[in-house]
Every structure is written in structure tokens, then in C-alpha cells.
Write a protein that holds these residues in place. Structure first.
Motif: not given
Length: 257
Positions: A80-89
Motif C-alpha cells: 500500500n505504501w508504494l501505491m500511496n507514494a505513487s499517488f503523491v508523486v
């Protein structure tokens, strides 16, 4: 004694297409494509009782922080951290593009040497609207990444809706602005139209469709792809003009020597 002549203000300007600011802004927008790689990786790592299905699974399920039942769906996303980081980026890329890409550049679709009349307010207002809408879409995506769906905050859904609506409108306005300047204008119009139509369908049906994942991706994917396509057009034209200027400067230096 006759009065001194007054300078006539220029009525046309030539946007600086070759500036580093425009180049960085274009690549920032183009960087939104990283989202698709992140989504694929997170979906493959899904640990729910059944494999993640793009047709029925919500995008935000991939960013859920906890495993368990959420809104009747069994979600479990270890990455989930990767998905959320992708949203932010993704959101930051749009925000940077909205700040760095000037209204003049957007108005001429990054065509070097094109002069524009600053007295015509409509194109300038349209270009400014594209920047504001793109920035709003970026801010919405950042909120989606910072506030996952299972935090219980309404900000997550507000951010998602902002992304869908603002992003779709930005593409429609930009597509109209770029007509007769690049064939990509029609692609942007299609992307914006599909996104807004899907968003309206989702709102009217409250996502009560057989494949809500498909519908949500019709809301979001066209915005991401359309923004990346616009960034690609700008990046290519800016890069080409920068290389042309360097070649001219090198030729002038060689001639001087």
C-alpha cells in the motif's frame, strides 16, 4: 517644440520555448506515467483471499492501510505504501508542471517562434485555466495518497473527485486551445471527454455498476494518459528547440574563431 514620441507598447510576445523552466515542467507532467508501473506492482502483490481484479477492484483498495473488510470488499494490499507514494508523486508532477509551464507556452503548444497577441484575453484565460485545473488535479491526487481510503476521512474521496473533474476539464480546455497547433489536440479532447463522461456515470449510479473498477479507471486513466501526452508534446518541442539553439551557438562560435 513638438513633444517627444512615446514608445508604442508591444501587442505581441514570443514565449520562450527553450527555457529550462519549461523543460522541467514538461518532464514533471510526463512523469505521471510512473503510476501505471506502481499500480501493476501493487496489484501483483495483492494478498486478499482472491486475486485483485482490475474490473471489480477499486484503485484506492490498493492503497488501503489494513487488511480486512472495507465497504463490503475484502482488501489486503501489502505494498500500500508504494501505491500511496505513487499517488503523491503523480500529484506533485502535475503541481510542478502547473507552476513551471507558462500560459504563453501552453497557448502556442510549445511551438518555437510563434508570436501571440496579449490583447486577446480568451486564449490567455484558457491557458491560465489549464494551469489552475492541472494544479487542482495534482493537489487532489496528493490528498488521495496522503489520506488512504480506510482512514475514514472524507478528504480521500474529495481528492479523488477533484482529480477526475479538474483533470478532465484541463484536458478539454487544452485540447480546444491546441486545435490547429498539434494533432494531439484531438487525443486530449477524447481523453477529457471520456474521463468526464465516466465520472458523471459514476456519480449518477453511485458506482453501482457490474464493473466499478473498470468505470473508475475510465475516470482516472484518461487523465493520466492525456496529461502525459501533453507533457510529451511540450518536452519534445522544447528539447528540439534547445538543441537547435545550441547548434546555432556552436556554429556562431566556430565562425567567429
Amino acid at each position: 517644440m513638438s513633444p517627444a514620441p512615446t514608445a508604442t507598447p508591444a501587442t505581441a510576445v514570443t514565449p520562450n520555448v527553450a527555457s529550462t523552466r519549461q523543460y522541467i515542467g514538461a518532464w514533471a507532467v510526463l512523469s505521471v506515467l510512473q503510476y501505471f508501473a506502481a499500480e501493476a506492482a501493487v496489484a501483483m502483490a495483492w494478498a486478499g483471499p482472491r486475486p485483485y481484479d482490475l474490473r471489480t477492484g477499486y484503485i484506492s483498495d490498493l492503497g488501503a492501510l489494513h487488511c480486512g473488510i472495507y465497504s463490503g470488499r475484502d482488501v489486503c494490499s501489502p505494498l500500500n505504501w508504494l501505491m500511496n507514494a505513487s499517488f503523491v508523486v503523480q500529484g506533485l508532477g502535475l503541481l510542478v508542471g502547473a507552476v513551471l509551464l507558462t500560459s504563453g507556452l501552453l497557448r502556442v503548444a510549445a511551438r518555437p517562434g510563434t508570436r501571440v497577441d496579449w490583447r486577446r484575453r480568451e486564449p490567455w484565460l484558457a491557458a491560465s485555466a489549464v494551469r489552475l485545473l492541472t494544479g487542482a488535479a495534482g493537489a487532489g491526487t496528493v490528498v488521495v495518497g496522503l489520506v488512504p481510503e480506510d482512514t475514514g476521512s472524507p478528504w480521500h474521496y474529495a481528492g479523488a473527485i477533484t482529480y477526475f473533474i479538474s483533470g478532465g476539464l484541463a484536458l478539454l480546455v487544452l485540447g480546444v486551445l491546441w486545435l490547429r497547433k498539434t494533432g494531439m489536440a484531438w487525443f486530449l479532447l477524447v481523453c477529457g471527454g471520456v474521463s468526464l463522461a465516466a465520472t458523471a456515470t459514476g456519480g449518477l449510479t453511485r458506482m453501482g455498476v457490474p464493473e466499478p473498477g473498470t468505470l473508475e479507471r475510465l475516470m482516472g486513466y484518461p487523465v493520466t494518459v492525456g496529461m502525459a501526452a501533453a507533457g510529451l508534446v511540450i518536452a519534445q518541442r522544447v528539447h528540439r528547440h534547445r538543441m537547435q539553439r545550441r547548434a546555432e551557438a556552436a556554429a556562431a562560435k566556430a565562425t567567429a574563431v
